[in-house]
Design a protein around this motif. Structure first.
Motif, short mmCIF file in Angstrom:
data_model
loop_
_atom_site.label_atom_id
_atom_site.label_comp_id
_atom_site.label_asym_id
_atom_site.label_seq_id
_atom_site.Cartn_x
_atom_site.Cartn_y
_atom_site.Cartn_z
N ILE A 58 -0.32 -6.90 5.27
CA ILE A 58 0.27 -5.83 4.47
C ILE A 58 1.76 -6.07 4.42
N SER A 59 2.28 -6.27 3.22
CA SER A 59 3.71 -6.59 3.08
C SER A 59 4.58 -5.36 2.89
N ALA A 60 3.97 -4.20 2.63
CA ALA A 60 4.75 -2.97 2.49
C ALA A 60 3.84 -1.76 2.62
N ILE A 61 4.36 -0.74 3.29
CA ILE A 61 3.77 0.60 3.26
C ILE A 61 4.84 1.50 2.69
N ASP A 62 4.61 1.97 1.48
CA ASP A 62 5.64 2.70 0.74
C ASP A 62 6.88 1.81 0.63
N SER A 63 8.02 2.26 1.13
CA SER A 63 9.25 1.46 1.03
C SER A 63 9.50 0.61 2.27
N THR A 64 8.66 0.73 3.29
CA THR A 64 8.81 -0.07 4.51
C THR A 64 8.18 -1.43 4.31
N ARG A 65 8.94 -2.48 4.48
CA ARG A 65 8.45 -3.83 4.25
C ARG A 65 8.13 -4.54 5.56
N PHE A 66 7.14 -5.41 5.48
CA PHE A 66 6.71 -6.20 6.63
C PHE A 66 6.64 -7.67 6.21
N PRO A 67 6.81 -8.58 7.17
CA PRO A 67 6.69 -10.00 6.83
C PRO A 67 5.25 -10.35 6.46
N GLU A 92 0.07 13.69 9.60
CA GLU A 92 0.55 12.42 9.01
C GLU A 92 0.28 11.23 9.93
N LEU A 93 -0.83 11.29 10.64
CA LEU A 93 -1.23 10.15 11.47
C LEU A 93 -1.98 9.14 10.62
N ILE A 94 -1.62 7.88 10.75
CA ILE A 94 -2.28 6.81 10.00
C ILE A 94 -3.72 6.66 10.51
N SER A 95 -4.66 6.53 9.57
CA SER A 95 -6.05 6.39 9.98
C SER A 95 -6.64 5.05 9.54
N GLU A 96 -6.80 4.84 8.24
CA GLU A 96 -7.48 3.65 7.73
C GLU A 96 -7.12 3.46 6.27
N GLY A 97 -7.61 2.37 5.70
CA GLY A 97 -7.46 2.16 4.28
C GLY A 97 -8.66 2.70 3.53
N VAL A 142 0.83 -1.20 0.00
CA VAL A 142 0.00 0.00 0.00
C VAL A 142 0.87 1.26 0.00
N LYS A 143 0.28 2.32 -0.53
CA LYS A 143 0.94 3.62 -0.57
C LYS A 143 0.22 4.57 0.37
N ALA A 144 0.97 5.26 1.22
CA ALA A 144 0.37 6.21 2.16
C ALA A 144 0.09 7.53 1.44
N VAL A 145 -1.16 8.01 1.58
CA VAL A 145 -1.56 9.25 0.93
C VAL A 145 -2.37 10.10 1.91
N PRO A 146 -2.20 11.42 1.87
CA PRO A 146 -3.00 12.29 2.74
C PRO A 146 -4.45 12.34 2.25
N PHE A 147 -5.38 11.90 3.06
CA PHE A 147 -6.79 11.95 2.69
C PHE A 147 -7.63 11.59 3.91
N VAL A 148 -8.71 12.35 4.11
CA VAL A 148 -9.68 12.05 5.17
C VAL A 148 -11.04 11.94 4.51
N GLN A 186 3.03 8.18 10.49
CA GLN A 186 3.55 7.46 9.33
C GLN A 186 4.99 7.02 9.54
N HIS A 187 5.82 7.88 10.14
CA HIS A 187 7.23 7.54 10.31
C HIS A 187 7.45 6.44 11.34
N GLU A 188 6.41 6.15 12.14
CA GLU A 188 6.55 5.10 13.15
C GLU A 188 6.25 3.71 12.59
N ALA A 189 5.74 3.64 11.38
CA ALA A 189 5.36 2.34 10.81
C ALA A 189 6.56 1.40 10.68
N HIS A 190 7.73 1.95 10.38
CA HIS A 190 8.89 1.08 10.16
C HIS A 190 9.32 0.36 11.43
N ARG A 191 8.82 0.81 12.59
CA ARG A 191 9.19 0.16 13.85
C ARG A 191 8.31 -1.07 14.15
N MET A 192 7.27 -1.25 13.38
CA MET A 192 6.33 -2.33 13.65
C MET A 192 6.82 -3.67 13.11
#
Length: 259
Positions: A229-238, A160-165, A118-124, A208-214
């Motif tokens: 979710i295997s990636a948010i932007d360039s941050t990868r997850f298992p 830049e707080l993560i909300s939802e998909g 997924v790509k993080a985008v500003p939107f409410v 958003q910047h805290e996602a890479h710590r998860m």
């Protein structure tokens, strides 16, 4: 299958839903004539009907319409219940409303679904707490993300707080193995509520910047269950994680309510 108030849908009445774009809905996955969180779906329809039309919705009547849609269909599929007033004029949406109930069904994929990027985008979203039919902005964000090579978009609120998909809630697993849900203006998803009932969790602000710590990230809704979710932007997850497996297994083990 498309029925309006329990009868074959009149195209003229349904046309108002497309042209006016004012109403609300819920979608529910049916497996063997059972729906996980059926009561929550009905409560959502009632709650949103008050918010959108300032009137009460007859839960028993809606359930009977859903039952009509389920009878004769085998396997797994999704039933959508849309509530709108075909007589409501766009120039006077404050007029007293008489909500109609449109029930449709569509096929769905098998669970679990493959991981997504997924790509993080500003939107409410407009009126985030209501599952309304005004999806243009969210679907535009999804389209833009897909054109950039991602599967979907992850929405960011103020600061830049993560909300939802776009059409799903998002959750995380932190370094201690705790399940975190974003504290933000989001749709109170039925699947998210079921998971929160089953598994200890924390609701907190997640930048958003805290996602890479998860350790892991996942999406949830009635159609996808628990999807990694295997990636948010360039941050990868298992793609696999013990907590995700526990969430997924616990969700699939919910027997659901007979429609």
């Amino acid at each position: 299958m498309m029925e309006l108030n329990g009868a074959p849908a009149d195209p003229e009445a349904v046309k108002a839903l497309a042209l006016g774009n004012y109403g609300h809905f819920t979608s529910m996955r049916v497996d063997g004539r059972r729906v996980r969180g059926l009561t929550l779906h009905l409560e959502r329809l009632q709650r949103d009907c008050r918010a959108v039309f300032a009137t009460e919705l007859d839960r028993d009547r809606v359930r009977e319409y859903i039952r009509r849609a389920v009878v004769g269909q085998d396997g797994s599929f999704v039933v959508r219940v849309s509530v709108f007033d075909p007589a409501l004029d766009m120039g006077h949406p404050s007029a007293p409303a008489t909500p109609h109930v449109l029930v449709t069904s569509r096929s769905t994929g098998r669970l679990p679904m493959p991981p997504m990027r997924v790509k993080a985008v500003p939107f409410v979203r407009d009126v985030p707490a209501v599952k309304h039919i005004g999806l243009f902005g969210a679907l535009h964000a999804r389209r833009a993300a897909q054109l950039d090579g991602f599967d979907d978009a992850l929405l960011l609120g103020p600061d830049e707080l993560i909300s939802e998909g776009v059409t799903w809630n998002v959750g995380f697993v932190d370094n201690d193995g705790a399940v975190l849900w974003p504290k933000a203006e989001v749709l109170p998803g039925v699947t998210m509520a079921l998971l929160q009932q089953q598994h200890p969790h924390v609701i907190t602000h997640i930048a958003q910047h805290e996602a890479h710590r998860m350790q892991a990230a996942f999406a949830t809704n009635t159609s996808i269950g628990v999807r990694a979710i295997s990636a948010i932007d360039s941050t990868r997850f298992p793609a696999e994680h013990p907590v995700l497996a526990a969430l997924r297994d616990g969700y699939l083990a919910i027997p659901g309510d007979l429609v």
